[in-house]
Write a protein that holds these residues in place. Structure first.
Motif, PDB file in Angstrom:
ATOM      1  N   LEU A 191      -0.510  -9.836  -1.067  1.00 15.24           N
ATOM      2  CA  LEU A 191      -0.646  -8.391  -1.254  1.00 15.24           C
ATOM      3  C   LEU A 191      -0.654  -8.025  -2.727  1.00 15.24           C
ATOM      4  O   LEU A 191      -1.429  -7.148  -3.160  1.00 15.24           O
ATOM      5  N   ASP A 192       0.175  -8.678  -3.524  1.00 17.51           N
ATOM      6  CA  ASP A 192       0.248  -8.379  -4.953  1.00 17.51           C
ATOM      7  C   ASP A 192      -1.000  -8.845  -5.700  1.00 17.51           C
ATOM      8  O   ASP A 192      -1.264  -8.381  -6.815  1.00 17.51           O
ATOM      9  N   THR A 193      -1.749  -9.754  -5.090  1.00 20.70           N
ATOM     10  CA  THR A 193      -2.980 -10.246  -5.718  1.00 20.70           C
ATOM     11  C   THR A 193      -4.191  -9.412  -5.327  1.00 20.70           C
ATOM     12  O   THR A 193      -5.031  -9.077  -6.179  1.00 20.70           O
ATOM     13  N   HIS A 194      -4.299  -9.058  -4.055  1.00 24.73           N
ATOM     14  CA  HIS A 194      -5.546  -8.476  -3.548  1.00 24.73           C
ATOM     15  C   HIS A 194      -5.471  -6.996  -3.188  1.00 24.73           C
ATOM     16  O   HIS A 194      -6.502  -6.382  -2.907  1.00 24.73           O
ATOM     17  N   TYR A 195      -4.295  -6.389  -3.198  1.00 28.85           N
ATOM     18  CA  TYR A 195      -4.158  -4.980  -2.808  1.00 28.85           C
ATOM     19  C   TYR A 195      -3.581  -4.163  -3.958  1.00 28.85           C
ATOM     20  O   TYR A 195      -2.542  -3.518  -3.836  1.00 28.85           O
ATOM     21  N   THR A 196      -4.271  -4.167  -5.086  1.00 26.01           N
ATOM     22  CA  THR A 196      -3.746  -3.521  -6.293  1.00 26.01           C
ATOM     23  C   THR A 196      -4.666  -2.442  -6.839  1.00 26.01           C
ATOM     24  O   THR A 196      -4.374  -1.871  -7.883  1.00 26.01           O
ATOM     25  N   ALA A 197      -5.773  -2.138  -6.146  1.00 27.13           N
ATOM     26  CA  ALA A 197      -6.683  -1.104  -6.643  1.00 27.13           C
ATOM     27  C   ALA A 197      -6.070   0.269  -6.381  1.00 27.13           C
ATOM     28  O   ALA A 197      -5.769   0.612  -5.235  1.00 27.13           O
ATOM     29  N   PRO A 198      -5.875   1.094  -7.427  1.00 27.42           N
ATOM     30  CA  PRO A 198      -5.269   2.415  -7.216  1.00 27.42           C
ATOM     31  C   PRO A 198      -6.276   3.411  -6.645  1.00 27.42           C
ATOM     32  O   PRO A 198      -7.435   3.449  -7.060  1.00 27.42           O
ATOM     33  N   THR A 199      -5.864   4.204  -5.655  1.00 28.21           N
ATOM     34  CA  THR A 199      -6.695   5.256  -5.069  1.00 28.21           C
ATOM     35  C   THR A 199      -5.787   6.457  -4.782  1.00 28.21           C
ATOM     36  O   THR A 199      -4.560   6.334  -4.808  1.00 28.21           O
ATOM     37  N   PRO A 200      -6.370   7.623  -4.481  1.00 23.64           N
ATOM     38  CA  PRO A 200      -5.543   8.799  -4.176  1.00 23.64           C
ATOM     39  C   PRO A 200      -4.659   8.621  -2.946  1.00 23.64           C
ATOM     40  O   PRO A 200      -3.679   9.349  -2.784  1.00 23.64           O
ATOM     41  N   THR A 201      -4.992   7.671  -2.062  1.00 22.03           N
ATOM     42  CA  THR A 201      -4.207   7.486  -0.836  1.00 22.03           C
ATOM     43  C   THR A 201      -3.316   6.240  -0.891  1.00 22.03           C
ATOM     44  O   THR A 201      -2.774   5.825   0.124  1.00 22.03           O
ATOM     45  N   GLY A 202      -3.184   5.651  -2.062  1.00 19.20           N
ATOM     46  CA  GLY A 202      -2.350   4.460  -2.201  1.00 19.20           C
ATOM     47  C   GLY A 202      -3.158   3.285  -2.723  1.00 19.20           C
ATOM     48  O   GLY A 202      -4.377   3.353  -2.868  1.00 19.20           O
ATOM     49  N   HIS A 203      -2.483   2.188  -3.006  1.00 22.33           N
ATOM     50  CA  HIS A 203      -3.192   0.989  -3.440  1.00 22.33           C
ATOM     51  C   HIS A 203      -4.011   0.433  -2.271  1.00 22.33           C
ATOM     52  O   HIS A 203      -3.633   0.587  -1.105  1.00 22.33           O
ATOM     53  N   CYS A 204      -5.121  -0.220  -2.601  1.00 21.59           N
ATOM     54  CA  CYS A 204      -5.956  -0.748  -1.529  1.00 21.59           C
ATOM     55  C   CYS A 204      -6.563  -2.079  -1.937  1.00 21.59           C
ATOM     56  O   CYS A 204      -6.396  -2.561  -3.066  1.00 21.59           O
ATOM     57  N   LEU A 205      -7.280  -2.651  -0.988  1.00 23.44           N
ATOM     58  CA  LEU A 205      -7.882  -3.975  -1.162  1.00 23.44           C
ATOM     59  C   LEU A 205      -8.981  -3.950  -2.217  1.00 23.44           C
ATOM     60  O   LEU A 205      -9.805  -3.029  -2.250  1.00 23.44           O
ATOM     61  N   ARG A 206      -9.024  -4.979  -3.039  1.00 24.02           N
ATOM     62  CA  ARG A 206     -10.083  -5.167  -4.033  1.00 24.02           C
ATOM     63  C   ARG A 206     -11.089  -6.163  -3.464  1.00 24.02           C
ATOM     64  O   ARG A 206     -10.772  -7.330  -3.266  1.00 24.02           O
ATOM     65  N   TYR A 207     -12.296  -5.691  -3.192  1.00 22.68           N
ATOM     66  CA  TYR A 207     -13.362  -6.535  -2.626  1.00 22.68           C
ATOM     67  C   TYR A 207     -14.163  -7.086  -3.800  1.00 22.68           C
ATOM     68  O   TYR A 207     -14.839  -6.348  -4.527  1.00 22.68           O
ATOM     69  N   GLN A 208     -14.083  -8.416  -3.997  1.00 20.51           N
ATOM     70  CA  GLN A 208     -14.685  -9.069  -5.160  1.00 20.51           C
ATOM     71  C   GLN A 208     -15.699 -10.114  -4.701  1.00 20.51           C
ATOM     72  O   GLN A 208     -15.318 -11.189  -4.224  1.00 20.51           O
ATOM     73  N   PRO A 209     -17.002  -9.811  -4.782  1.00 19.79           N
ATOM     74  CA  PRO A 209     -18.027 -10.766  -4.350  1.00 19.79           C
ATOM     75  C   PRO A 209     -17.828 -12.129  -4.995  1.00 19.79           C
ATOM     76  O   PRO A 209     -17.471 -12.239  -6.174  1.00 19.79           O
ATOM     77  N   SER A 210     -18.041 -13.163  -4.182  1.00 20.19           N
ATOM     78  CA  SER A 210     -17.913 -14.569  -4.575  1.00 20.19           C
ATOM     79  C   SER A 210     -16.468 -15.003  -4.796  1.00 20.19           C
ATOM     80  O   SER A 210     -16.216 -16.180  -5.086  1.00 20.19           O
ATOM     81  N   GLN A 211     -15.500 -14.066  -4.676  1.00 17.03           N
ATOM     82  CA  GLN A 211     -14.100 -14.427  -4.871  1.00 17.03           C
ATOM     83  C   GLN A 211     -13.249 -14.092  -3.647  1.00 17.03           C
ATOM     84  O   GLN A 211     -12.631 -14.972  -3.055  1.00 17.03           O
ATOM     85  N   PHE A 212     -13.227 -12.796  -3.298  1.00 12.96           N
ATOM     86  CA  PHE A 212     -12.420 -12.373  -2.151  1.00 12.96           C
ATOM     87  C   PHE A 212     -13.186 -11.273  -1.418  1.00 12.96           C
ATOM     88  O   PHE A 212     -13.386 -10.180  -1.961  1.00 12.96           O
ATOM     89  N   THR A 213     -13.647 -11.574  -0.208  1.00 10.61           N
ATOM     90  CA  THR A 213     -14.557 -10.650   0.476  1.00 10.61           C
ATOM     91  C   THR A 213     -14.101 -10.349   1.901  1.00 10.61           C
ATOM     92  O   THR A 213     -14.904 -10.325   2.837  1.00 10.61           O
ATOM     93  N   ARG A 214     -12.817 -10.114   2.055  1.00  9.14           N
ATOM     94  CA  ARG A 214     -12.281  -9.728   3.350  1.00  9.14           C
ATOM     95  C   ARG A 214     -12.274  -8.210   3.482  1.00  9.14           C
ATOM     96  O   ARG A 214     -12.189  -7.486   2.481  1.00  9.14           O
ATOM     97  N   LEU A 215     -12.343  -7.723   4.719  1.00  5.96           N
ATOM     98  CA  LEU A 215     -12.249  -6.297   4.995  1.00  5.96           C
ATOM     99  C   LEU A 215     -10.815  -5.967   5.399  1.00  5.96           C
ATOM    100  O   LEU A 215     -10.153  -6.782   6.046  1.00  5.96           O
TER     101      LEU A 215
END
Length: 508
Positions: A191-215
């Motif tokens: 979670l500390d690696t992949h769910y750090t993108a800040p948004t108005p509704t809380g931190h969320c998943l960072r979708y990174q092509p060729s690295q981490f592409t889960r929904l």
């Protein structure tokens, strides 16, 4: 379905709540400009790798490669794997056809369906076939040489093995961030690696092509260049409404049971026809392909009746997802920087394919989506200034390519653009004999609520039968409202040869 999917992503677990993570949002981190025009592709109902003498799914994928460098991502409108979402068919029905879009795709036989990484993002929603299962005895029978395979002389390949989808488990393992599989000690680090993108509704998943592409979930939202995308799981709000007492003057349950019995007779007749054909003969092989398509269509109609017969007892609506959609659409309209909104899910509320418009599931989807959009309209007041609540809706389920526009529906889905993109690999369907107009009862009168502007599906007869498989590219032009340039691409199987074409683009 709802409970199983929540368990698989550890929905609102303490570790997720402590980090204020929004599990219904992702941020696309692809290094591209956050302003201006962008493009994406749409495919749907691709799922089956078995066609006698031709492989439309692979043919469509090859055409898509010409647009790979120009497009930010691919949207998939559902039914990734036919017929029952079995994990055993991911290598043949997904990895092999789309191998160039996958990291390590030059060695597709070494890729595992539950450890895929995309080099071009794939944003998917589950279709009804991605949730299907078989009773265990039926699954065992399908594996046996006798009596089932002998009865049909191995002529109908159902793309079915023992397990089915396991209530959507294969889809979840292939595409969702399957947190349930992580050891407890690894969850915090993940979670500390992949769910750090800040948004108005809380931190969320960072979708990174060729690295981490889960929904992050079975339904979710993301924003690209000031366009908000909303992905839904329509399988959990398509339950038919409770039956009326009568249908055309007959007892409703009796009428539906008789209709179901008639469909089962037609289905059995198809099996008998298939047993007389030889799949080594090219002409008969295509006949078998047609029978396969008809059998699947009849099965779908039977399941729709079963849902209606069970509706009085088991009507369950995914109100949490619909409430989420309504609230997120309101927030989108209240965000000044957002220029447009695109919604995509599997079951189309408007469609002229031969069997879908009359189905109870279509009515249920249309009715519930209208409730959501009407609720949004009531909350945002004059913000749209005459625009529809959603600029574009993308669906699958109907095996065709179709562009429709709603008229005055009496609801907030009026004057909306709808594209059905469900002809990317499985059997194609014809348009209904009534043509382009969709009529709906309103009170004591019938009203024209939508018109089809383009329909591409199966046509012709016998040796002159045409099978135009399809996908679309959409170029998004910024503005309020945005403009969408739609570019349909066709791979037509005709006279046992492929004929590729690109239709004239149209602007909506």
């Amino acid at each position: 379905k709802i409970q199983k999917m929540e368990q698989r992503v550890c929905w609102q677990s303490p570790a997720i709540q402590q980090r204020a993570i929004d599990q219904t949002r992702l941020v696309l981190e692809d290094g591209k400009s956050a302003e201006g025009e962008f493009s994406f592709m749409v495919i749907g109902d691709s799922g089956s790798g078995y066609h006698r003498g031709h492989n439309p799914q692979r043919q469509i994928a090859l055409q898509m490669l010409a647009h790979q460098s120009d497009c930010r991502f691919v949207l998939h409108t559902g039914d990734v794997i036919y017929l029952v979402g079995s994990r055993e068919y991911y290598p043949k029905n997904f990895i092999e056809p789309y191998r160039e879009f996958l990291v390590g795709g030059d060695r597709p036989d070494q890729l595992h369906y539950d450890r895929l990484t995309f080099n071009l993002p794939f944003f998917l929603v589950p279709g009804n076939h991605d949730y299907y299962d078989l009773p265990l005895p039926y699954g065992l029978a399908l594996q046996a040489t006798l009596p089932f395979r002998y009865l049909f002389r191995n002529q109908l390949d159902f793309d079915v093995k023992l397990y089915g989808s396991e209530q959507g488990n294969a889809y979840a393992k292939a595409f969702l961030d399957y947190l349930k599989a992580l050891p407890a000690a690894d969850l915090d680090r993940h979670l500390d690696t992949h769910y750090t993108a800040p948004t108005p509704t809380g931190h969320c998943l960072r979708y990174q092509p060729s690295q981490f592409t889960r929904l992050p979930n079975r339904y979710y939202t993301f924003r690209v260049n000031n366009i908000d995308f909303f992905a839904l799981d329509s399988n959990t709000f398509n339950t038919p409404l409770p039956l009326p007492k009568t249908i055309d003057g007959q007892d409703a349950r009796v009428a539906l049971q008789q209709q179901r019995a008639d469909l089962e007779k037609q289905r059995l007749d198809l099996f008998r026809q298939a047993a007389q054909l030889n799949d080594h003969d090219p002409q008969q092989a295509e006949q078998l392909d047609d029978l396969h398509a008809k059998e699947e269509q009849l099965g779908e109609m039977i399941r729709d009746i079963d849902k209606q017969l069970a509706a009085d007892v088991t009507t369950v609506t995914d109100t949490a997802q619909l409430d989420w959609l309504q609230q997120r659409l309101i927030e989108s309209w209240q965000t000044e920087s957002v220029q447009g909104r695109i919604l995509f899910f599997h079951h189309p509320p408007y469609v002229t394919e031969a069997t879908k418009w009359e189905q109870a599931q279509t009515l249920a989807i249309r009715w519930r989506l209208r409730q959501v959009l009407d609720g949004v309209a009531a909350q945002i007041g004059d913000l749209p200034q005459g625009r529809p609540i959603v600029d574009l809706v993308l669906n699958g389920h109907a095996h065709c390519l179709e562009y429709l526009r709603t008229l005055d529906t009496g609801h907030a889905d009026a004057y909306t653009n709808w594209i059905v993109c469900g002809g990317s690999g499985f059997s194609l369907r014809r348009q209904r004999s009534e043509g382009n107009d969709l009529i709906e009862p309103r009170g004591t009168e019938n009203h024209l609520v939508a018109q089809s502007q383009l329909y591409i599906g199966r046509s012709g007869q016998g040796a002159d039968k045409r099978r135009p498989y399809s996908f679309i590219r959409i170029d998004v032009k910024p503005g309020r409202p945005p403009k969408f340039v739609v570019r349909p691409a066709i791979a037509e199987w005709y006279h046992r040869n492929w004929h590729e074409s690109t239709l004239e683009p149209f602007v909506i």
